[in-house]
Design a protein around this motif. Structure first.
Motif, PDB file in Angstrom:
ATOM      1  N   ALA A  16     -56.508 -28.109  -7.880  1.00  0.00           N
ATOM      2  CA  ALA A  16     -57.305 -27.897  -6.775  1.00  0.00           C
ATOM      3  C   ALA A  16     -56.995 -29.451  -6.028  1.00  0.00           C
ATOM      4  O   ALA A  16     -56.506 -30.737  -6.334  1.00  0.00           O
ATOM      5  CB  ALA A  16     -58.718 -28.640  -7.996  1.00  0.00           C
ATOM      6  N   PRO A  17     -56.057 -29.020  -4.778  1.00  0.00           N
ATOM      7  CA  PRO A  17     -55.499 -29.696  -3.874  1.00  0.00           C
ATOM      8  C   PRO A  17     -56.083 -30.831  -3.449  1.00  0.00           C
ATOM      9  O   PRO A  17     -58.064 -30.645  -3.049  1.00  0.00           O
ATOM     10  CB  PRO A  17     -54.981 -28.740  -2.645  1.00  0.00           C
ATOM     11  N   PHE A  18     -55.802 -31.957  -3.410  1.00  0.00           N
ATOM     12  CA  PHE A  18     -56.965 -33.443  -3.275  1.00  0.00           C
ATOM     13  C   PHE A  18     -57.574 -33.861  -2.980  1.00  0.00           C
ATOM     14  O   PHE A  18     -58.070 -34.596  -2.579  1.00  0.00           O
ATOM     15  CB  PHE A  18     -56.246 -33.070  -1.285  1.00  0.00           C
ATOM     16  N   LYS A  60     -48.728 -22.265  13.558  1.00  0.00           N
ATOM     17  CA  LYS A  60     -49.412 -23.549  12.699  1.00  0.00           C
ATOM     18  C   LYS A  60     -50.177 -23.150  11.405  1.00  0.00           C
ATOM     19  O   LYS A  60     -50.029 -23.908  10.253  1.00  0.00           O
ATOM     20  CB  LYS A  60     -50.279 -24.304  13.910  1.00  0.00           C
ATOM     21  N   GLN A  61     -50.664 -21.975  11.830  1.00  0.00           N
ATOM     22  CA  GLN A  61     -51.212 -21.099  10.523  1.00  0.00           C
ATOM     23  C   GLN A  61     -50.687 -21.275   8.775  1.00  0.00           C
ATOM     24  O   GLN A  61     -51.081 -21.078   8.171  1.00  0.00           O
ATOM     25  CB  GLN A  61     -52.329 -20.026  10.413  1.00  0.00           C
ATOM     26  N   HIS A  62     -49.395 -20.836   9.844  1.00  0.00           N
ATOM     27  CA  HIS A  62     -47.954 -20.155   8.757  1.00  0.00           C
ATOM     28  C   HIS A  62     -47.848 -21.349   7.807  1.00  0.00           C
ATOM     29  O   HIS A  62     -47.990 -21.617   6.914  1.00  0.00           O
ATOM     30  CB  HIS A  62     -47.367 -19.159   9.160  1.00  0.00           C
ATOM     31  N   SER A  63     -47.590 -22.594   8.617  1.00  0.00           N
ATOM     32  CA  SER A  63     -46.978 -24.037   8.387  1.00  0.00           C
ATOM     33  C   SER A  63     -47.983 -24.207   7.251  1.00  0.00           C
ATOM     34  O   SER A  63     -47.881 -24.769   6.120  1.00  0.00           O
ATOM     35  CB  SER A  63     -46.213 -24.624   9.126  1.00  0.00           C
ATOM     36  N   PHE A  64     -49.418 -24.659   7.762  1.00  0.00           N
ATOM     37  CA  PHE A  64     -49.971 -24.896   6.522  1.00  0.00           C
ATOM     38  C   PHE A  64     -50.248 -24.027   5.231  1.00  0.00           C
ATOM     39  O   PHE A  64     -50.372 -24.346   4.095  1.00  0.00           O
ATOM     40  CB  PHE A  64     -51.404 -24.836   7.346  1.00  0.00           C
ATOM     41  N   GLN A  65     -50.039 -22.555   5.310  1.00  0.00           N
ATOM     42  CA  GLN A  65     -50.478 -22.028   4.228  1.00  0.00           C
ATOM     43  C   GLN A  65     -49.026 -21.967   3.350  1.00  0.00           C
ATOM     44  O   GLN A  65     -48.999 -21.995   1.703  1.00  0.00           O
ATOM     45  CB  GLN A  65     -50.572 -20.694   4.787  1.00  0.00           C
ATOM     46  N   VAL A  66     -48.010 -22.548   4.113  1.00  0.00           N
ATOM     47  CA  VAL A  66     -46.546 -22.293   3.092  1.00  0.00           C
ATOM     48  C   VAL A  66     -46.999 -23.831   2.227  1.00  0.00           C
ATOM     49  O   VAL A  66     -46.571 -24.242   1.637  1.00  0.00           O
ATOM     50  CB  VAL A  66     -45.370 -21.971   3.877  1.00  0.00           C
ATOM     51  N   SER A  67     -47.399 -25.139   3.634  1.00  0.00           N
ATOM     52  CA  SER A  67     -47.434 -26.142   2.530  1.00  0.00           C
ATOM     53  C   SER A  67     -47.923 -26.237   1.787  1.00  0.00           C
ATOM     54  O   SER A  67     -48.311 -27.272   0.777  1.00  0.00           O
ATOM     55  CB  SER A  67     -48.038 -27.455   3.706  1.00  0.00           C
ATOM     56  N   LEU A  68     -49.490 -25.487   1.879  1.00  0.00           N
ATOM     57  CA  LEU A  68     -50.598 -25.651   0.498  1.00  0.00           C
ATOM     58  C   LEU A  68     -49.714 -25.474  -0.351  1.00  0.00           C
ATOM     59  O   LEU A  68     -50.136 -25.292  -1.349  1.00  0.00           O
ATOM     60  CB  LEU A  68     -51.843 -24.987   1.677  1.00  0.00           C
ATOM     61  N   TYR A  69     -48.842 -23.702  -0.767  1.00  0.00           N
ATOM     62  CA  TYR A  69     -48.210 -23.144  -1.372  1.00  0.00           C
ATOM     63  C   TYR A  69     -47.443 -24.251  -2.372  1.00  0.00           C
ATOM     64  O   TYR A  69     -47.727 -24.997  -3.354  1.00  0.00           O
ATOM     65  CB  TYR A  69     -47.927 -22.476  -1.314  1.00  0.00           C
ATOM     66  N   LYS A  70     -47.373 -25.034  -1.604  1.00  0.00           N
ATOM     67  CA  LYS A  70     -45.603 -26.521  -1.994  1.00  0.00           C
ATOM     68  C   LYS A  70     -46.977 -27.483  -2.452  1.00  0.00           C
ATOM     69  O   LYS A  70     -46.205 -27.508  -3.903  1.00  0.00           O
ATOM     70  CB  LYS A  70     -45.009 -26.914  -1.215  1.00  0.00           C
ATOM     71  N   THR A  71     -47.996 -27.495  -1.770  1.00  0.00           N
ATOM     72  CA  THR A  71     -48.586 -28.428  -2.595  1.00  0.00           C
ATOM     73  C   THR A  71     -49.545 -28.015  -4.124  1.00  0.00           C
ATOM     74  O   THR A  71     -49.499 -29.050  -5.076  1.00  0.00           O
ATOM     75  CB  THR A  71     -50.102 -29.327  -1.845  1.00  0.00           C
ATOM     76  N   LEU A  72     -49.619 -27.063  -4.093  1.00  0.00           N
ATOM     77  CA  LEU A  72     -50.301 -26.261  -5.194  1.00  0.00           C
ATOM     78  C   LEU A  72     -49.299 -26.512  -6.410  1.00  0.00           C
ATOM     79  O   LEU A  72     -49.444 -26.347  -7.637  1.00  0.00           O
ATOM     80  CB  LEU A  72     -50.861 -24.970  -5.274  1.00  0.00           C
ATOM     81  N   PHE A  73     -48.120 -25.733  -5.608  1.00  0.00           N
ATOM     82  CA  PHE A  73     -46.547 -25.554  -6.937  1.00  0.00           C
ATOM     83  C   PHE A  73     -45.889 -27.459  -7.778  1.00  0.00           C
ATOM     84  O   PHE A  73     -46.182 -27.585  -8.854  1.00  0.00           O
ATOM     85  CB  PHE A  73     -45.707 -24.765  -6.516  1.00  0.00           C
ATOM     86  N   ASP A  74     -46.020 -27.675  -6.365  1.00  0.00           N
ATOM     87  CA  ASP A  74     -45.890 -29.206  -7.174  1.00  0.00           C
ATOM     88  C   ASP A  74     -47.117 -29.524  -7.865  1.00  0.00           C
ATOM     89  O   ASP A  74     -46.713 -31.108  -9.021  1.00  0.00           O
ATOM     90  CB  ASP A  74     -45.865 -30.208  -5.797  1.00  0.00           C
TER      91      ASP A  74
END
Length: 218
Positions: A16-18, A60-74
């Motif tokens: 549940a990010p952010f 920009k869309q792709h960057s958001f996707q992978v950044s959200l993946y990093k957020t979830l993993f972290d």
């Protein structure tokens, strides 16, 4: 990674990010572990029909996707995801006994469990012994030739990802109206399942019609 592996593919992540209390699930294409430096890199594969890099809007869309993946993993590594949240979000009973075949399969992996609660304890404990993702990359590959078009590093900006994510959440909660895509991405409207009832599309059509009428008067 804990048993000597250096590459893991199709890694599920969730959380549940952010602090928005919304369950988000993702599937990371590839994680690469460097045991010497104890770092983990994320690599996302994107195939392209044409042998050129995508537009700025798509990047920009792709960057958001992978950044959200990093957020979830972290968040998983940092212990920010609770069993109770998962149980309430998925409406599951963590303490209901698992079937015999599942427990037998777990035993073959040297894991002794009786309930989903037991399994999640093990999963959370193991992932919290790892480290957060260090670098994030997107690899663009030409579909036909299989040749790499570009290997782009994404700069992770937690404030930017958080603001964009919360902006999306406002829409899904019904707290704001839909917004149209950038003009360079307008082709997507033709493939959208909701184009016939899109208020933004109707509004833009009326604006265009009005401008034409004013131009004709001149």
């Amino acid at each position: 990674f804990l048993h000597g592996g250096n590459v893991a593919r199709e890694v599920p992540v969730f959380g549940a990010p952010f602090n928005e209390n919304i369950l988000v699930v993702g599937l990371i294409d590839e994680l690469r572990f460097d045991p010497l430096n104890y770092t983990i890199d994320l690599n996302e594969l994107k195939t392209r029909q044409y042998s050129n890099l995508p537009s700025h809007a798509q990047k920009k869309q792709h960057s958001f996707q992978v950044s959200l993946y990093k957020t979830l993993f972290d968040d998983l590594v940092k212990g920010r995801v609770s069993k109770q949240f998962m149980a309430s979000s998925l409406r599951i009973d963590l303490h209901k006994e698992l079937g015999g075949s599942i427990r037998e399969h777990a035993e073959k992996q040297f894991v002794e469990i009786k309930t989903l609660n037991d399994l999640m304890d093990i999963i959370f404990h193991k992932i919290q012994t790892l480290t957060c993702i260090s670098q994030v990359f997107i690899e663009y590959v030409h579909q036909e030739s299989k040749q790499t078009i570009g290997h782009v590093e994404v700069e992770y900006d937690v404030s930017e990802v958080s603001n964009l994510y919360k902006r999306y959440v406002q829409f899904w909660r019904g707290n704001r109206s839909a917004e149209g895509v950038d003009i360079e991405e307008a082709w997507k409207c033709q493939r959208c399942d909701f184009n016939s009832v899109c208020e933004w599309r109707e509004k833009k059509a009326k604006e265009y019609e009005f401008k034409n009428k004013q131009k004709n008067k001149l």
